[in-house]
Design a protein around this motif. Structure first.
Motif, PDB file in Angstrom:
ATOM      1  N   ASP A  30       5.464 -51.318 -20.211  1.00 43.14           N
ATOM      2  CA  ASP A  30       5.503 -52.690 -20.710  1.00 43.14           C
ATOM      3  C   ASP A  30       6.892 -53.312 -20.618  1.00 43.14           C
ATOM      4  OD1 ASP A  30       2.819 -52.715 -21.244  1.00 43.14           O
ATOM      5  OD2 ASP A  30       3.021 -52.312 -23.391  1.00 43.14           O
ATOM      6  N   GLY A  31       7.872 -52.531 -20.170  1.00 41.00           N
ATOM      7  CA  GLY A  31       9.213 -53.068 -19.976  1.00 41.00           C
ATOM      8  C   GLY A  31      10.174 -52.849 -21.119  1.00 41.00           C
ATOM      9  N   THR A  32       9.786 -52.060 -22.134  1.00 45.05           N
ATOM     10  CA  THR A  32      10.713 -51.758 -23.230  1.00 45.05           C
ATOM     11  C   THR A  32      11.995 -51.167 -22.654  1.00 45.05           C
ATOM     12  OG1 THR A  32       8.887 -51.337 -24.749  1.00 45.05           O
ATOM     13  CG2 THR A  32      11.027 -50.390 -25.329  1.00 45.05           C
ATOM     14  N   PRO A  33      13.159 -51.695 -23.052  1.00 47.35           N
ATOM     15  CA  PRO A  33      14.397 -51.253 -22.409  1.00 47.35           C
ATOM     16  C   PRO A  33      14.805 -49.824 -22.765  1.00 47.35           C
ATOM     17  CG  PRO A  33      14.866 -52.827 -24.152  1.00 47.35           C
ATOM     18  CD  PRO A  33      13.379 -52.828 -23.976  1.00 47.35           C
ATOM     19  N   GLY A  34      14.484 -49.376 -23.989  1.00 43.81           N
ATOM     20  CA  GLY A  34      14.893 -48.040 -24.384  1.00 43.81           C
ATOM     21  C   GLY A  34      16.386 -47.994 -24.713  1.00 43.81           C
ATOM     22  N   PRO A  35      16.863 -46.886 -25.211  1.00 43.80           N
ATOM     23  CA  PRO A  35      16.068 -45.688 -25.473  1.00 43.80           C
ATOM     24  C   PRO A  35      15.161 -45.852 -26.699  1.00 43.80           C
ATOM     25  CG  PRO A  35      18.322 -45.326 -26.190  1.00 43.80           C
ATOM     26  CD  PRO A  35      18.300 -46.669 -25.514  1.00 43.80           C
ATOM     27  N   LEU A  36      13.978 -45.277 -26.584  1.00 43.26           N
ATOM     28  CA  LEU A  36      12.964 -45.325 -27.631  1.00 43.26           C
ATOM     29  C   LEU A  36      12.553 -43.910 -27.984  1.00 43.26           C
ATOM     30  CD1 LEU A  36      10.577 -46.687 -29.288  1.00 43.26           C
ATOM     31  CD2 LEU A  36       9.261 -46.499 -27.158  1.00 43.26           C
ATOM     32  N   ALA A  37      12.462 -43.619 -29.276  1.00 42.31           N
ATOM     33  CA  ALA A  37      11.936 -42.333 -29.739  1.00 42.31           C
ATOM     34  C   ALA A  37      10.696 -42.588 -30.582  1.00 42.31           C
ATOM     35  CB  ALA A  37      12.983 -41.579 -30.559  1.00 42.31           C
ATOM     36  N   SER A  64       8.534 -37.905 -28.610  1.00 40.12           N
ATOM     37  CA  SER A  64       8.679 -38.361 -27.221  1.00 40.12           C
ATOM     38  C   SER A  64       9.807 -39.385 -27.159  1.00 40.12           C
ATOM     39  CB  SER A  64       7.389 -38.994 -26.697  1.00 40.12           C
ATOM     40  OG  SER A  64       6.367 -38.022 -26.577  1.00 40.12           O
ATOM     41  N   ALA A  65      10.659 -39.217 -26.165  1.00 41.38           N
ATOM     42  CA  ALA A  65      11.787 -40.127 -25.968  1.00 41.38           C
ATOM     43  C   ALA A  65      11.653 -40.808 -24.619  1.00 41.38           C
ATOM     44  CB  ALA A  65      13.104 -39.362 -26.027  1.00 41.38           C
ATOM     45  N   MET A  66      11.763 -42.131 -24.603  1.00 47.89           N
ATOM     46  CA  MET A  66      11.752 -42.888 -23.359  1.00 47.89           C
ATOM     47  C   MET A  66      13.156 -43.406 -23.091  1.00 47.89           C
ATOM     48  SD  MET A  66      11.802 -45.982 -21.672  1.00 47.89           S
ATOM     49  CE  MET A  66      11.451 -47.291 -22.853  1.00 47.89           C
ATOM     50  N   VAL A  67      13.675 -43.053 -21.917  1.00 45.70           N
ATOM     51  CA  VAL A  67      15.012 -43.510 -21.529  1.00 45.70           C
ATOM     52  C   VAL A  67      14.954 -44.117 -20.133  1.00 45.70           C
ATOM     53  CG1 VAL A  67      16.222 -41.830 -22.970  1.00 45.70           C
ATOM     54  CG2 VAL A  67      15.660 -41.234 -20.611  1.00 45.70           C
ATOM     55  N   ARG A  68      15.860 -45.035 -19.895  1.00 38.12           N
ATOM     56  CA  ARG A  68      16.033 -45.592 -18.551  1.00 38.12           C
ATOM     57  C   ARG A  68      17.415 -45.154 -18.084  1.00 38.12           C
ATOM     58  NH1 ARG A  68      11.904 -49.065 -17.379  1.00 38.12           N
ATOM     59  NH2 ARG A  68      10.737 -49.875 -19.163  1.00 38.12           N
ATOM     60  N   PRO A  69      17.457 -44.078 -17.298  1.00 36.01           N
ATOM     61  CA  PRO A  69      18.752 -43.487 -16.950  1.00 36.01           C
ATOM     62  C   PRO A  69      19.526 -44.327 -15.956  1.00 36.01           C
ATOM     63  CG  PRO A  69      16.984 -42.370 -15.802  1.00 36.01           C
ATOM     64  CD  PRO A  69      16.331 -43.351 -16.732  1.00 36.01           C
ATOM     65  N   THR A  70      20.804 -43.995 -15.796  1.00 39.91           N
ATOM     66  CA  THR A  70      21.609 -44.608 -14.753  1.00 39.91           C
ATOM     67  C   THR A  70      20.895 -44.425 -13.424  1.00 39.91           C
ATOM     68  OG1 THR A  70      23.621 -44.084 -15.972  1.00 39.91           O
ATOM     69  CG2 THR A  70      23.863 -44.580 -13.633  1.00 39.91           C
ATOM     70  N   PRO A  71      20.703 -45.492 -12.649  1.00 40.35           N
ATOM     71  CA  PRO A  71      19.924 -45.354 -11.412  1.00 40.35           C
ATOM     72  C   PRO A  71      20.448 -44.219 -10.534  1.00 40.35           C
ATOM     73  CG  PRO A  71      20.353 -47.668 -11.855  1.00 40.35           C
ATOM     74  CD  PRO A  71      21.154 -46.883 -12.866  1.00 40.35           C
ATOM     75  N   ASP A 132      13.142 -45.212 -12.585  1.00 37.98           N
ATOM     76  CA  ASP A 132      12.947 -46.382 -13.437  1.00 37.98           C
ATOM     77  C   ASP A 132      12.972 -45.960 -14.897  1.00 37.98           C
ATOM     78  OD1 ASP A 132      12.350 -48.838 -14.493  1.00 37.98           O
ATOM     79  OD2 ASP A 132      10.259 -48.849 -13.863  1.00 37.98           O
ATOM     80  N   TRP A 133      12.125 -45.002 -15.255  1.00 32.65           N
ATOM     81  CA  TRP A 133      12.113 -44.493 -16.627  1.00 32.65           C
ATOM     82  C   TRP A 133      11.698 -43.030 -16.654  1.00 32.65           C
ATOM     83  CZ3 TRP A 133       7.318 -42.650 -17.691  1.00 32.65           C
ATOM     84  CH2 TRP A 133       6.200 -43.268 -17.115  1.00 32.65           C
ATOM     85  N   VAL A 134      12.101 -42.360 -17.725  1.00 27.57           N
ATOM     86  CA  VAL A 134      11.718 -40.968 -17.981  1.00 27.57           C
ATOM     87  C   VAL A 134      11.246 -40.876 -19.424  1.00 27.57           C
ATOM     88  CG1 VAL A 134      12.523 -38.575 -18.149  1.00 27.57           C
ATOM     89  CG2 VAL A 134      13.388 -40.053 -16.325  1.00 27.57           C
ATOM     90  N   VAL A 135      10.134 -40.177 -19.649  1.00 25.30           N
ATOM     91  CA  VAL A 135       9.673 -39.887 -21.000  1.00 25.30           C
ATOM     92  C   VAL A 135       9.731 -38.376 -21.205  1.00 25.30           C
ATOM     93  CG1 VAL A 135       7.741 -39.933 -22.618  1.00 25.30           C
ATOM     94  CG2 VAL A 135       8.238 -41.938 -21.220  1.00 25.30           C
ATOM     95  N   ILE A 136      10.483 -37.978 -22.219  1.00 22.75           N
ATOM     96  CA  ILE A 136      10.686 -36.567 -22.553  1.00 22.75           C
ATOM     97  C   ILE A 136       9.850 -36.255 -23.793  1.00 22.75           C
ATOM     98  CG2 ILE A 136      12.371 -34.814 -23.239  1.00 22.75           C
ATOM     99  CD1 ILE A 136      14.520 -36.699 -21.968  1.00 22.75           C
ATOM    100  N   GLY A 137       8.809 -35.476 -23.624  1.00 18.80           N
ATOM    101  CA  GLY A 137       7.991 -35.061 -24.756  1.00 18.80           C
ATOM    102  C   GLY A 137       8.412 -33.681 -25.231  1.00 18.80           C
ATOM    103  N   VAL A 138       8.619 -33.546 -26.532  1.00 19.52           N
ATOM    104  CA  VAL A 138       9.027 -32.265 -27.111  1.00 19.52           C
ATOM    105  C   VAL A 138       8.110 -31.941 -28.276  1.00 19.52           C
ATOM    106  CG1 VAL A 138      10.874 -30.991 -28.269  1.00 19.52           C
ATOM    107  CG2 VAL A 138      11.444 -32.601 -26.444  1.00 19.52           C
ATOM    108  N   GLY A 139       7.538 -30.754 -28.251  1.00 19.34           N
ATOM    109  CA  GLY A 139       6.764 -30.258 -29.377  1.00 19.34           C
ATOM    110  C   GLY A 139       7.428 -29.017 -29.931  1.00 19.34           C
TER     111      GLY A 139
END
Length: 242
Positions: A30-37, A64-71, A132-139
């Protein structure tokens, strides 16, 4: 849902979700800029690697963490190893003896040889081939360790460790900030220092066959190396004797 302020993150806590990973992925699309946890106290449809279900009783960490890393071009192993190192560092702070924790390629964290935590990575590329984006899921098994057929599991509570999920989530955010833009060579070195030692006997199930051999480190792009068996791009890894 409860939203909490964090220095660089938007942090959302839910009483219950089907999957924190799905919420974070939807936000990325949806275009959320992040970082989002995103954290859920209960998760009803969590998933692990290769489409497996991830059981998450109340009291464990679903993050879960969503980040938009350095290209940069996507290096397939980079985010699994980066997330593993960040997860290790976030959890080891609670343990009096760091040698009780060990990373197992590509995405598991073991406590005294039993599975304590795991990582799931989802990502998307931009049209130019950069990330573009990475989502890191941790359990993380904090309060209880679900039974998994054929696999030993562990939780922090059994080790006498009290780690409130919300506090552990903040540790994870700090460690992801620390490692996410580090050079891959640095991440690779850090991962190797926290993983099963070179020479450890491993069983790798990949492509319908089981490959056995001694752990010989990681290739320059993060693939598992087995003595006498070359490289494995992916697969399920078990440590012989555990």
């Amino acid at each position: 849902m409860k939203e909490l302020a964090s220095p660089s993150w938007h942090f959302e806590i839910f009483d219950e979700l089907p999957s924190t990973q799905d919420v974070a992925i939807a936000a990325a699309r949806d275009g959320t800029p992040g970082p989002l946890a995103v954290v859920a106290m209960r998760q009803t449809a969590g998933r692990g690697r290769a489409g497996r279900s991830w059981t998450a009783p109340e009291g464990n960490l679903n993050f879960s963490a969503m980040v938009r890393p350095t290209p940069a071009p996507l290096l397939a192993a980079a985010w699994a190893l980066t997330a593993g190192v960040a997860m290790y560092e976030a959890i080891v702070a609670y343990l009096p003896a760091a040698n009780r924790l060990m990373l197992k390629w590509p995405n598991d964290l073991l406590l005294d040889g039993a599975k304590l935590a795991g990582v799931l990575i989802d990502s998307s590329l931009a049209q130019d081939g950069t990330v573009d984006w990475v989502v890191i899921g941790v359990g993380v098994n904090v309060a209880s360790a679900p039974r998994v057929e054929g696999r030993a599991t562990a939780c922090l509570a059994d080790a006498g460790v009290a780690a409130p999920p919300e506090a552990l989530a903040h540790n994870l955010m700090a460690e992801i900030d620390r490692w996410r833009d580090a050079p891959f060579a640095e991440v690779r070195t850090a991962w190797l220092a926290r993983a099963h030692p070179v020479g450890t006997r491993l069983h790798v199930q990949t492509g319908g066959q089981v490959i056995e051999g001694a752990f010989a480190g990681l290739s320059e792009d993060g693939k598992l190396k087995l003595e006498g068996a070359g490289e494995a791009a992916s697969g399920d890894v078990e440590i012989a004797g555990i």
